[in-house]
Design a protein around this motif. Structure first.
Motif, PDB file in Angstrom:
ATOM      1  N   ILE A 136       0.883  -1.110   0.448  1.00 11.43           N
ATOM      2  CA  ILE A 136      -0.674  -0.248   0.317  1.00 11.43           C
ATOM      3  C   ILE A 136       0.996   1.385  -0.165  1.00 11.43           C
ATOM      4  O   ILE A 136       1.503   1.379   0.403  1.00 11.43           O
ATOM      5  CB  ILE A 136      -0.742  -0.151   1.370  1.00 11.43           C
ATOM      6  CG1 ILE A 136      -1.729  -1.337   1.424  1.00 11.43           C
ATOM      7  CG2 ILE A 136      -2.117   0.912   1.093  1.00 11.43           C
ATOM      8  CD1 ILE A 136      -2.636  -1.822   0.385  1.00 11.43           C
ATOM      9  N   SER A 137       0.661   2.234  -0.912  1.00  8.67           N
ATOM     10  CA  SER A 137       0.930   3.621  -1.096  1.00  8.67           C
ATOM     11  C   SER A 137       0.185   5.258   0.202  1.00  8.67           C
ATOM     12  O   SER A 137       0.766   5.828   0.347  1.00  8.67           O
ATOM     13  CB  SER A 137       1.237   3.590  -2.265  1.00  8.67           C
ATOM     14  OG  SER A 137       2.402   3.194  -3.272  1.00  8.67           O
ATOM     15  N   GLY A 138      -0.991   4.339   0.506  1.00  4.86           N
ATOM     16  CA  GLY A 138      -2.444   5.310   0.823  1.00  4.86           C
ATOM     17  C   GLY A 138      -2.984   5.122   0.691  1.00  4.86           C
ATOM     18  O   GLY A 138      -3.745   3.995  -0.067  1.00  4.86           O
ATOM     19  N   LEU A 139      -4.432   5.809   1.608  1.00  6.58           N
ATOM     20  CA  LEU A 139      -5.603   5.072   1.229  1.00  6.58           C
ATOM     21  C   LEU A 139      -6.179   6.270   1.301  1.00  6.58           C
ATOM     22  O   LEU A 139      -5.918   7.615   2.308  1.00  6.58           O
ATOM     23  CB  LEU A 139      -5.776   4.495   3.556  1.00  6.58           C
ATOM     24  CG  LEU A 139      -4.794   3.458   3.087  1.00  6.58           C
ATOM     25  CD1 LEU A 139      -4.527   2.923   4.711  1.00  6.58           C
ATOM     26  CD2 LEU A 139      -5.394   2.749   2.478  1.00  6.58           C
ATOM     27  N   VAL A 140      -7.292   6.164   0.986  1.00  4.16           N
ATOM     28  CA  VAL A 140      -8.568   7.702   0.470  1.00  4.16           C
ATOM     29  C   VAL A 140      -9.414   7.368   1.150  1.00  4.16           C
ATOM     30  O   VAL A 140     -10.238   5.815   0.417  1.00  4.16           O
ATOM     31  CB  VAL A 140      -8.147   8.444  -1.007  1.00  4.16           C
ATOM     32  CG1 VAL A 140      -9.579   9.025  -0.785  1.00  4.16           C
ATOM     33  CG2 VAL A 140      -7.088   8.395  -1.135  1.00  4.16           C
ATOM     34  N   PHE A 141     -10.244   8.043   2.302  1.00  4.84           N
ATOM     35  CA  PHE A 141     -11.441   6.781   2.780  1.00  4.84           C
ATOM     36  C   PHE A 141     -12.798   8.120   1.922  1.00  4.84           C
ATOM     37  O   PHE A 141     -12.621   9.207   2.405  1.00  4.84           O
ATOM     38  CB  PHE A 141     -11.519   6.354   4.073  1.00  4.84           C
ATOM     39  CG  PHE A 141     -10.935   6.145   4.323  1.00  4.84           C
ATOM     40  CD1 PHE A 141     -10.862   4.235   4.522  1.00  4.84           C
ATOM     41  CD2 PHE A 141      -9.174   5.770   4.835  1.00  4.84           C
ATOM     42  CE1 PHE A 141     -10.044   3.521   5.061  1.00  4.84           C
ATOM     43  CE2 PHE A 141      -8.535   5.313   5.165  1.00  4.84           C
ATOM     44  CZ  PHE A 141      -8.802   3.681   5.507  1.00  4.84           C
TER      45      PHE A 141
END
Length: 298
Positions: A136-141
């Motif tokens: 994983i490089s990033g999370l957008v919720f």
């Protein structure tokens, strides 16, 4: 002639990759959308979209093309949703994460991934990130179902509003424990997803909270527009007041989550957007994803 033939194959492959298609994984056909991978640079993140409860990938149509202009994108229908086959297994967080991982592997979509999840999709991407943190490089919720919430958090809102304890207990029981019995095989996908979310709430999302959080940027976009029509509002309490208190409570926990990641993040509260932020304000979602992609290049 051989060079021309190779170039033709490359062009054909690139064109066929940028479209909706069906892929067979673990004996089931999954409806997917892929675009922009023909120009993917080494180690560049792919944007992986996870839909909300019972919603198909058409839910992202306002943003997929624009996001694909700066990063490769992948979206799909989970089991029993949209054009994907019904799979008569409960869509637990582990089941969905492993299935998605297998789909990506079958399409040769390698990590790293930026995961974008709306509503229940937020629960699923948090779980995927916990099962595969190194990918994983990033999370957008995007206005996620709150996977940090406990039953006490929920009840505390009603206490703030002055609701009697007996009524609070009754409402909690109705929310979590009063449900239809039997399996709705006609709508197994949406039905089963609702059951999974309900079961997670019963345990205060314990199976998610024990999963590691990757050391990556974490973005939250929150809809601040109350959308329940007056005729459909609760007769037991002021639902609009509850909505705003709950949002504030959620965001306090989400800020702690962003700090705990080690890479920080961003929280955007959009007063003119409802639950479907990517429909009400697609530009805000597109720009947030782009900002995250650009930040990873620094």
């Amino acid at each position: 002639m051989r060079t021309i033939f190779i170039l033709y194959l490359f062009t054909l492959s690139a064109v066929s990759f940028a479209q909706e298609r069906s892929v067979n994984v673990n004996g089931n056909n999954y409806h997917v959308f892929v675009k922009g991978f023909e120009n993917r640079a080494a180690n560049a993140p792919a944007i992986i979209f996870e839909n909300g409860m019972g919603v198909d990938l058409g839910n992202w149509k306002k943003i997929l093309d624009q996001v694909s202009s700066f990063a490769p994108v992948f979206a799909y229908d989970r089991a029993g949703i949209g054009k994907t086959d019904k799979v008569f297994k409960m869509p637990t967080t582990k089941f969905v994460a492993e299935n998605l991982h297998d789909i990506l592997k079958s399409l040769k979509i390698a990590p790293p991934y930026i995961l974008v999840g709306h509503s229940l999709g937020g629960v699923y991407i948090r779980s995927f990130a916990g099962f595969y943190p190194n990918e994983i490089s990033g999370l957008v919720f995007i206005d996620p179902a709150d996977f940090t919430e406990t039953k006490n958090d929920w009840n505390a809102i009603f206490r703030t509003m002055g609701i009697p304890e007996k009524k609070i207990d009754e409402m909690l029981y109705n929310r979590l424990y009063q449900q239809s019995t039997g399996i709705d095989s006609t709508n197994f996908g949406p039905w089963s997803e609702r059951q999974v979310l309900n079961d997670l709430r019963k345990t205060d999302f314990s199976e998610i909270s024990k999963l590691p959080l990757p050391n990556v940027p974490v973005y939250f976009l929150v809809g601040g527009k109350f959308e329940v029509p007056p005729a459909q509002r609760s007769k037991d309490y002021d639902q609009e007041a509850f909505f705003h208190i709950k949002n504030s409570s959620n965001m306090e926990r989400w800020k702690k989550l962003m700090y705990s990641s080690g890479k920080g993040g961003m929280l955007i509260y959009l007063t003119n957007a409802g639950h479907y932020i990517h429909w009400d304000d697609p530009r805000a979602v597109i720009n947030s994803i782009k900002l995250l992609v650009e930040s990873l290049k620094e």
